[in-house]
Design a protein around this motif. Sequence first.
Motif, PDB file in Angstrom:
ATOM      1  N   UNK A 403       0.833  -1.188   0.000  1.00  0.00           N
ATOM      2  CA  UNK A 403       0.000   0.000   0.000  1.00  0.00           C
ATOM      3  C   UNK A 403       0.880   1.256   0.000  1.00  0.00           C
ATOM      4  N   UNK A 404       0.614   2.203  -0.898  1.00  0.00           N
ATOM      5  CA  UNK A 404       1.451   3.403  -0.978  1.00  0.00           C
ATOM      6  C   UNK A 404       1.212   4.337   0.201  1.00  0.00           C
ATOM      7  N   UNK A 405       2.300   4.790   0.796  1.00  0.00           N
ATOM      8  CA  UNK A 405       2.224   5.781   1.860  1.00  0.00           C
ATOM      9  C   UNK A 405       2.490   7.180   1.312  1.00  0.00           C
ATOM     10  N   UNK A 406       3.341   7.262   0.283  1.00  0.00           N
ATOM     11  CA  UNK A 406       3.579   8.537  -0.394  1.00  0.00           C
ATOM     12  C   UNK A 406       3.192   8.385  -1.863  1.00  0.00           C
ATOM     13  N   UNK A 407       2.788   9.483  -2.482  1.00  0.00           N
ATOM     14  CA  UNK A 407       2.373   9.462  -3.886  1.00  0.00           C
ATOM     15  C   UNK A 407       2.770  10.771  -4.560  1.00  0.00           C
ATOM     16  N   UNK A 408       3.058  10.666  -5.854  1.00  0.00           N
ATOM     17  CA  UNK A 408       3.281  11.846  -6.699  1.00  0.00           C
ATOM     18  C   UNK A 408       4.292  12.825  -6.088  1.00  0.00           C
ATOM     19  N   UNK A 409       5.350  12.279  -5.526  1.00  0.00           N
ATOM     20  CA  UNK A 409       6.338  13.104  -4.835  1.00  0.00           C
ATOM     21  C   UNK A 409       7.221  13.861  -5.815  1.00  0.00           C
ATOM     22  N   UNK A 410       7.608  15.051  -5.422  1.00  0.00           N
ATOM     23  CA  UNK A 410       8.517  15.854  -6.230  1.00  0.00           C
ATOM     24  C   UNK A 410       9.938  15.331  -6.136  1.00  0.00           C
TER      25      UNK A 410
END
Length: 457
Positions: A403-410
């Motif tokens: 399960x993703x904890x972070x998304x679309x990070x710079x």
Amino acid sequence: MKNWIILSLLLTTLGCSQTPKVKHFSAQTLTNKAPTTFMHDGGWCWYQDPRAIIHQDKLIIGGISGQSGDIRVSVFDLKNNKIIGETVLDAAFEVDDHNAPVFYMRPDNRLVATWATHGKEKVHYYRISAPNDFLAWQSIQIHQHPFDKPKSSYWGGVTYMNLYTIEKQQRLYNFFRLGMDLNPYFSYSSNQGETWQGFTHFLQDDVAGKHRPYVKYSQITPNTIGVNFTDAHPRDYGNSLYYASFNGASFYRADGSKIKSLADGPLITKEAELIYQGSSLRKKPTGYGSMPNSAWTIDMETDQNKRPYLGYSVYLKDNDIRYRLAQWTGEKWLDREIAHAGSYLYKKESSYSGLLALDPTNPANIAISTDVNPTTGEHLKGQHEIYLATVAEFDDKNSIKWQPLTKNSRYRNIRPIIVAGHGYKVLMWMKGPFNHFQDYKTNIVGYVIGQPKKRQQ
């Protein structure tokens, strides 16, 4: 399985002296909340520990500035959710993530910090804090290691500090790599880090040529240290992976059987338990930055029965690294692939993955950093993100629900660790531009994912 179930599993079984207060977060709740910044301008490698500890409702983190080379300490108030302060242990030391400090908490509530250069000097540096004040420190002390460093060589010194104890010996050990033969050695303190003595060859590689074992250590019990290591660098050799435990005098297998006494010489890599058989290749195929099927250590913890779990990576080819988990069941080693690690962090070190972290209170709970779909390996054309899962004995890569904890990070989210103590548990990682071990601009960020239960008045 619903996202909140996966994340709540990560919060359970704190295994500390206080009864844990478990909050059930949904993935939506966590990802909608920005990670907390625990340290500004800090970074670390993964071969020095403990890089962070929890004590007296405080999270104490060590790192090295990617801008100034300062050896840094940050103290975060876990009760009030704020940074109390950040201090510099050694200003303008050197920009190199190998030089991050590590800690040991003394019984008198003074903290010992040690650090060293990346193999340039025959010394390690250390300071001791004021009692209960981890922003106030005594002056810098220097321990000279008793060997002759070649004057003509850049290398030849010590690197990678690791502080662990053998209680029955009343010793605080400092394990490090020596640049002369690139093998692990140790010194020790019998007075809680005030002074250091001894100089002992601990592990010896057995691969022909000049090679270097890479080691992760873990405090299994007050009198036992787990040791998980390779026989070389995956850039130079198709590494295998090994395990042993050490009680201050002898080495043992996971089943408790003795391998050898340290008095008979250092543990030779092939004498330990083989966990993963690498390719043993010495020449890279065209287009490969490392040797195919070469393993690298990442993290090691033990479950409630003191059985070791080893998290590691295997390089298959450029931009195709895999994460694996090996656990001792009490009867055998259970080893399997658990996720796609994706791409390397930079070309020269093509085995450098984003890394993984095992929960020290339940190592079946795992955080990984990857820039691909962890299950399929599909390239997502984004940054390295953090994913969570609980991995049961019957699980393999296809059944684990990441399960993703972070998304679309710079920026990249890499090198996670999970720290637990006194009822708290914290997941954190490096976030920011990272181009090289001497070229990064990262903060240490993350989430407090467990808190102690409040005592009734």
